[in-house]
Enzyme design. Structure first.
Site, PDB file in Angstrom:
ATOM      1  N   GLU A   1       0.814  -1.213   0.000  1.00 47.45           N
ATOM      2  CA  GLU A   1       0.000   0.000   0.000  1.00 47.45           C
ATOM      3  C   GLU A   1       0.846   1.261   0.000  1.00 47.45           C
ATOM      4  OE1 GLU A   1      -3.152  -0.425   2.891  1.00 47.45           O
ATOM      5  OE2 GLU A   1      -4.069  -1.999   1.675  1.00 47.45           O
TER       6      GLU A   1
ATOM      7  N   LYS B   1     -15.603  -2.546   2.298  1.00 43.82           N
ATOM      8  CA  LYS B   1     -14.925  -2.912   1.046  1.00 43.82           C
ATOM      9  C   LYS B   1     -15.948  -3.596   0.150  1.00 43.82           C
ATOM     10  CE  LYS B   1     -10.375  -4.066   3.065  1.00 43.82           C
ATOM     11  NZ  LYS B   1      -9.664  -5.162   3.771  1.00 43.82           N
TER      12      LYS B   1
HETATM   13  P1  PGA Z   1      -6.180  -6.482   1.882  1.00 46.84           P
HETATM   14  O1  PGA Z   1      -5.773  -5.575   3.105  1.00 46.84           O
HETATM   15  O2  PGA Z   1      -6.777  -5.631   0.826  1.00 46.84           O
HETATM   16  O3  PGA Z   1      -4.897  -7.146   1.486  1.00 46.84           O
HETATM   17  O4  PGA Z   1      -7.186  -7.462   2.445  1.00 46.84           O
HETATM   18  C1  PGA Z   1      -6.411  -4.397   3.466  1.00 46.84           C
HETATM   19  C2  PGA Z   1      -6.834  -4.407   4.908  1.00 46.84           C
HETATM   20  O5  PGA Z   1      -6.628  -5.399   5.645  1.00 46.84           O
HETATM   21  O6  PGA Z   1      -7.421  -3.431   5.361  1.00 46.84           O
HETATM   22 ZN    ZN Z   2      -7.771  -4.539   7.444  1.00 48.31          ZN
END
Ligand code: PGA
Ligand code: ZN
Length: 428
Positions: A211, A339
């Site tokens: 990230e 998400k």
């Molecule tokens: P991921 O991580 O997109 O690899 O699941 C993001 C998070 O855990 O917030």
């Molecule tokens: Zn997370």
């Protein structure tokens, strides 16, 4: 979407920021005053995923190391297109319901959550285009709240090849007055952080994780938090920044022994809660995501009660209204990490957000570690009025595309734009 007919649906493989394939969908709506209009959307993908997420379809085999998505692309071009073409839908909800029904499984494993989400998001974009509106406006006529960014400057866990067990070490620019200022402040801190890391840990510390945050070769979370504080102070923003963690703790939890391992040391649930309470006290932490294992609703409730800070459920809730309802019953966490690909349609994700805010939980809209340059979550966070976004360090295209879209939206909103700053837990 009413009176509009689905005229064409297409899909293809494109690459995400890890160089792995993902699904891109084009969906054309016909019959509106503008003639045919197209919406296009890319599907993101996680690496530190929760076990209760909707099922992403991957091809396996040797092509693209098994990560190909030709199956999901084929589902969009084949079965989904055959089911939807020529039909009209009254609303996004009706379309999403038709997609879920066609799939017929509880976790979208037959057609693939990546196939279904691509269609759901592309349809939302096409519907906005048909109304000549930006997506955030088409979804919410009153949208005006920009998000406070939770800026992830040091990467660990599954997102980095370092020794830090916690996944994300985050600064929150609560003292900024606007989105632009929030990015300016975060960037200045990130530049200073780099200049602190280089002489102390060597060049390799400037490598970045999934990230975009730095990956110094350290293992102690206290050292990482100390580095953030040092950078903030040196950049001149003491008092303007508060701090957050995404522990992503399911990934350092041993389900057999019930032990969490952090920096080589074993912690029971109670000991880990105690450790978090110390960190909160010592480092001004105001938000912790996934502090405990994804099945430990009780432990989440305990820490929520004991800490008083924002406790965010990511792997715990997986943006799933049923999981969230379970959490609400026992007071597990007080914030939903949101998400869209964890649940697989826009409508179900909106349901989860509505359920959360209705119960007094906050909502943090989040990217995945595997993103493309598609900035759709920026429109979605403004549409929701969630007031918080997590979209990585402000470096590299797949993260800056989200920040840059937010800057455009801030300008479009003009005087009505509201940046929540210190009121991030009550952004309205
Ligand atoms: P991921 O991580 O997109 O690899 O699941 C993001 C998070 O855990 O917030
Ligand atoms: Zn997370």
């Amino acid at each position: 979407m009413n009176t509009l007919r689905i005229g064409q649906i297409s899909a293809r493989e494109v690459l995400d920021c890890r160089g792995l394939p993902t699904v891109q969908v084009d969906l054309v709506l016909e019959g509106g005053p503008l003639g045919p209009v197209m919406g296009r959307a890319d599907v993101p993908s996680g690496r530190s995923t929760g076990i209760h997420e909707a099922a992403e379809l991957r091809d396996g085999g040797s092509r693209f190391g098994g990560f190909g998505v030709l199956g999901a692309v084929g589902a969009v071009r084949g079965e989904i297109a055959a089911h939807l073409l020529g039909r009209t839908f009254e609303s996004q909800r009706d379309l999403d319901a038709a997609l879920c029904e066609l799939d017929g499984t509880p976790n979208k494993s037959r057609l693939g959550a990546n196939a279904i989400l691509g269609v759901s998001l592309a349809a939302a974009r096409a519907a906005a285009a048909a109304r000549s509106m930006p997506l955030y406006r088409s979804l919410n006529s009153d949208a005006h709240i920009l998000p406070l960014p939770l800026v992830n400057l040091i990467n660990g866990g599954k997102h980095a090849s370092g020794e830090l067990d916690f996944q994300e070490f985050i600064v929150m620019p609560v003292g900024a007055g606007s989105m632009l200022e929030a990015l300016q402040v975060s960037t200045e801190i990130n530049l200073v952080l780099g200049s602190i890391l280089l002489p102390r840990y060597g060049k390799s510390a400037l490598n970045t994780g999934d990230e975009g945050g730095y990956v110094p070769q350290i293992s102690d979370p206290r050292e990482a938090l100390g580095l953030l504080h040092e950078a903030v102070d040196k950049a001149g923003y003491t008092g303007e920044i508060v701090y957050a963690l995404d522990a992503a703790s399911s990934h350092f939890y041993n389900k057999e022994s019930g032990i969490y391992t952090v920096a080589g040391k074993g912690y029971s649930r109670d000991q880990l809660i105690e450790f978090y309470l110390e960190l909160i006290e010592d480092f001004g932490i105001v938000s912790i995501e996934d502090p405990l294992d994804e099945e430990d609703f009780e432990g989440f409730a305990e820490l929520t009660e004991a800490s008083g800070i924002q406790i965010v459920g990511d792997d715990l809730f997986t943006t799933n209204p049923a999981r969230l309802a379970q959490g609400l019953e026992v007071g597990a966490a007080n914030s939903l990490l949101w998400k869209v690909n964890q649940i697989g349609t826009l409508s179900e994700a909106f349901d989860a957000a509505r359920m959360a805010t209705g119960a007094g939980y906050t909502v943090v809209v989040s990217e995945r570690s595997g993103e493309t340059e598609d900035p759709i979550i920026s429109d979605l966070v403004v549409a929701l009025g969630a007031g918080q976004i997590k979209t990585g360090a402000p470096v590299r295209g797949e993260r800056t595309s989200k920040y840059n879209r937010l800057l455009q939206i801030e300008e479009e909103l003009g005087a009505t734009a509201t940046y929540p700053g210190r009121s991030f837990r009550k952004p309205v």
